[in-house]
Design an enzyme around this catalytic site. Structure first.
Site, short mmCIF file in Angstrom:
data_model
loop_
_atom_site.label_atom_id
_atom_site.label_comp_id
_atom_site.label_asym_id
_atom_site.label_seq_id
_atom_site.Cartn_x
_atom_site.Cartn_y
_atom_site.Cartn_z
N CYS A 48 7.70 138.65 -8.62
CA CYS A 48 8.46 139.40 -7.97
C CYS A 48 9.70 138.78 -8.08
O CYS A 48 10.66 139.26 -7.92
CB CYS A 48 7.55 139.57 -7.12
SG CYS A 48 6.07 140.00 -6.30
N1 SAJ Z 1 8.70 129.63 -3.41
C1 SAJ Z 1 9.72 128.12 -2.92
N2 SAJ Z 1 10.21 128.31 -1.13
C2 SAJ Z 1 9.50 129.05 -0.49
C3 SAJ Z 1 9.00 130.22 -0.88
C4 SAJ Z 1 8.65 130.30 -1.94
O1 SAJ Z 1 10.14 127.65 -3.62
O2 SAJ Z 1 10.14 128.50 0.61
C5 SAJ Z 1 8.19 129.32 -4.85
C6 SAJ Z 1 7.08 129.54 -4.71
O3 SAJ Z 1 6.19 128.35 -5.45
C7 SAJ Z 1 7.11 131.25 -5.88
C8 SAJ Z 1 8.16 131.50 -5.54
O4 SAJ Z 1 8.81 131.51 -4.28
O5 SAJ Z 1 7.27 129.77 -7.09
C9 SAJ Z 1 7.68 132.80 -4.80
O6 SAJ Z 1 6.92 133.04 -4.10
P1 SAJ Z 1 6.41 133.75 -2.53
O7 SAJ Z 1 6.16 133.02 -1.44
O8 SAJ Z 1 7.90 134.86 -2.73
O9 SAJ Z 1 5.52 134.50 -3.69
P2 SAJ Z 1 5.43 135.69 -5.13
O10 SAJ Z 1 5.90 135.48 -6.02
O11 SAJ Z 1 3.58 136.14 -4.47
O12 SAJ Z 1 5.90 136.66 -3.78
C10 SAJ Z 1 4.97 137.80 -3.21
C11 SAJ Z 1 6.21 138.73 -3.20
N3 SAJ Z 1 5.07 140.26 -2.58
C12 SAJ Z 1 5.55 141.52 -2.97
O13 SAJ Z 1 6.64 141.61 -4.00
C13 SAJ Z 1 4.59 142.76 -2.84
C14 SAJ Z 1 6.76 138.98 -1.48
O14 SAJ Z 1 7.19 139.99 -0.58
C15 SAJ Z 1 6.09 138.11 -0.50
O15 SAJ Z 1 6.33 137.97 0.31
C16 SAJ Z 1 5.61 137.30 -1.33
O16 SAJ Z 1 4.06 137.57 -2.12
C17 SAJ Z 1 4.37 136.34 0.48
O17 SAJ Z 1 5.14 136.10 1.51
O18 SAJ Z 1 3.73 135.66 -0.08
#
Ligand code: SAJ
Length: 453
Positions: A274
């Site tokens: 995403c």
């Molecule tokens: N990440 C960071 N720092 C942060 C948060 C994330 O480096 O503070 C990195 C993560 O390691 C990863 C990437 O960013 O590599 C994305 O992380 P994410 O927490 O956004 O996880 P995702 O990709 O699984 O995003 C999903 C998304 N869900 C949908 O699109 C329906 C996102 O909208 C959600 O907010 C997220 O999960 C969530 O909150 O877990």
């Protein structure tokens, strides 16, 4: 024929035949919630292996128990198939297919377009279509509605169409398809009402909005918000490396503010299905209106630069030990894009691996979840086994994915320099731990220099 009334009654009496196209991490959980909602679901997927597995009552999605699939299949309320012609019988169709990026980072809507071709072939009048795949504002009207109107159908009268963004967060133990509010926008009031009626029987909270475009844009706001804030905190980490300030402590302190602040954390870059992709859908569409989103492009460049930055940090640390990257033995701890999952999609670890290889390091990885991947040359690279004696012989280790299962104290006690990109060793005081964003750029770091044997 009043198709609106006919479909409304079918949805109210739950006699309508409901379709879900795309049985992945979005479609399968949605289909199971629809079964729970009392509907009979036809699940369509191109992948025969998926369909055969589901027909055997098995689940390949970590958040969907096999028992739930087995019960739905055995009770006849879930019919998985690869046969698109069942669309002839369907009253509603939810489209949950991938929306990746092309090679040059443009939206790839080919999966949506091929589904629309099948729908055009088999659709019967009175069908409600709901697009769930994350995409740019305008997709629902441009790629689906106008295609069906070209057949002589009229939206809101003899077919109905909505957009409702998926909000599935694989592995999330608190939020699932049922209890995550579902935004939905229809192209006419009738479309919206039918979409709300269907989903009100499937999820806990439905959030109607005035159009598909608002629904499409709301999802892109959600994920672009994350990408930009992650990029900002990555930039702050690089700043703190220069200034010798501990960015993790700074974030912890700022997080005590009970209002107006939301913590994000630095890392080795962003991965997943995403966050790296969704903002590019928005910036791509905005250019059609001669609008260039500086925030999105800047965030993308900062986040995309983090793998290089991790390599640069590792070089600085090796230098402290009078070693160069070339010929150093390097172990990457974690390859998955986020903790406790086996998902490698867009994982920054993949790029970090290639960067070390290109720099002449002898690089390997250890990940108990994501145990192998294909490198850029097509070779399958396997995770090494956990072996503390072998790990003690590496010149450095790089913690990329902070899996909960890693034995952090044991790893720190090996004395091998560790570049920690996730503050995973937060509570462990040890001279050989070098945390991103704490002064890696400061040459006068106080370390016992281990030169020679
Ligand atoms: N990440 C960071 N720092 C942060 C948060 C994330 O480096 O503070 C990195 C993560 O390691 C990863 C990437 O960013 O590599 C994305 O992380 P994410 O927490 O956004 O996880 P995702 O990709 O699984 O995003 C999903 C998304 N869900 C949908 O699109 C329906 C996102 O909208 C959600 O907010 C997220 O999960 C969530 O909150 O877990």
């Amino acid at each position: 024929m009043n198709y609106y009334q006919a479909l409304k009654e079918k949805l109210q009496t739950k006699t309508g035949k409901i379709g879900v196209i795309g049985l992945g991490y979005v479609g399968l959980p949605l289909a199971m919630e629809m079964v729970k909602g009392g509907f009979t679901i036809y699940g369509i997927d191109l992948d025969t292996r998926k369909v055969e597995s589901l027909s055997r009552g098995e689940s390949y999605i970590q958040d969907v128990p096999g028992t739930v699939v087995a019960e739905a299949v055995n009770s006849g309320t879930f019919i998985p198939t690869t046969d698109y012609s069942v669309i002839r019988e369907l009253d509603t169709i939810s489209i949950c297919v991938p929306t990746p990026l092309s090679e040059n980072q443009d939206p790839d809507t080919s999966f949506i377009r091929s589904v629309v071709d099948e729908i055009k072939t088999y659709i019967k009048k009175g069908t409600l279509i709901i697009l769930e795949s994350t995409t740019y504002p305008g997709t629902t009207e441009e790629l689906i509605q106008s295609e069906l109107e070209a057949l002589g159908l009229t939206a809101g009268e003899d077919f109905f169409i909505c957009f409702s963004p998926e909000r599935v967060d694989p592995g999330n133990r608190n939020f699932n398809t049922y209890n995550t509010p579902k935004v939905i926008g229809g192209t006419t009031e009738a479309c919206k009402e039918l979409g709300v009626l269907l989903y009100s029987n499937v999820v806990k909270t439905v959030v109607p909005v005035s159009s598909p475009k608002v629904a499409e844009m709301s999802k892109l706001l959600e994920n672009t918000f994350r990408s930009i804030n992650i990029a900002f905190v990555n930039e702050l980490a690089m700043m703190c490396d220069k200034m010798g300030i501990d960015v993790w402590e700074v974030i912890r302190a700022a997080s005590t503010k009970p209002f107006g602040f939301m913590p994000f954390y630095p890392g080795p870059g962003i991965g997943g299905h995403c966050i790296p992709l969704d903002p590019m859908y928005l910036s791509w569409k905005a250019k059609e209106f001669r609008f260039y989103s500086k925030f999105i492009e800047l965030a993308q460049s900062i986040n995309d630069n983090m793998p290089e930055y991790v390599m640069h940090s590792a070089a600085q640390v090796l230098n402290v030990y009078a070693k160069s990257i070339r010929n150093s033995q390097v172990l990457l701890l974690g390859m998955a894009y986020k903790p406790d999952v086996d998902d490698l999609r867009e994982s920054p670890a993949l790029e970090i691996y290639e960067l070390f290889k290109e720099s002449g390091a002898k690089v390997q990885f250890y990940d108990p979840y994501a145990t192998s991947f294909q490198d850029v040359h097509g070779n399958i690279v396997q995770s090494v086994k956990y072996d503390r004696n072998a790990f003690a012989k590496y010149d450095c280790m790089v913690l990329i994915t902070n899996h909960r299962s890693f034995p952090y104290q044991e790893l720190a006690d090996l004395g091998v320099p560790i570049i920690d990109t996730r503050n995973a060793f937060a509570d462990i005081q040890s001279d050989n731990i070098y945390k991103l964003g704490t002064g890696l750029g400061k040459t006068e770091r106080k370390v016992k220099v281990h030169v020679g044997a």
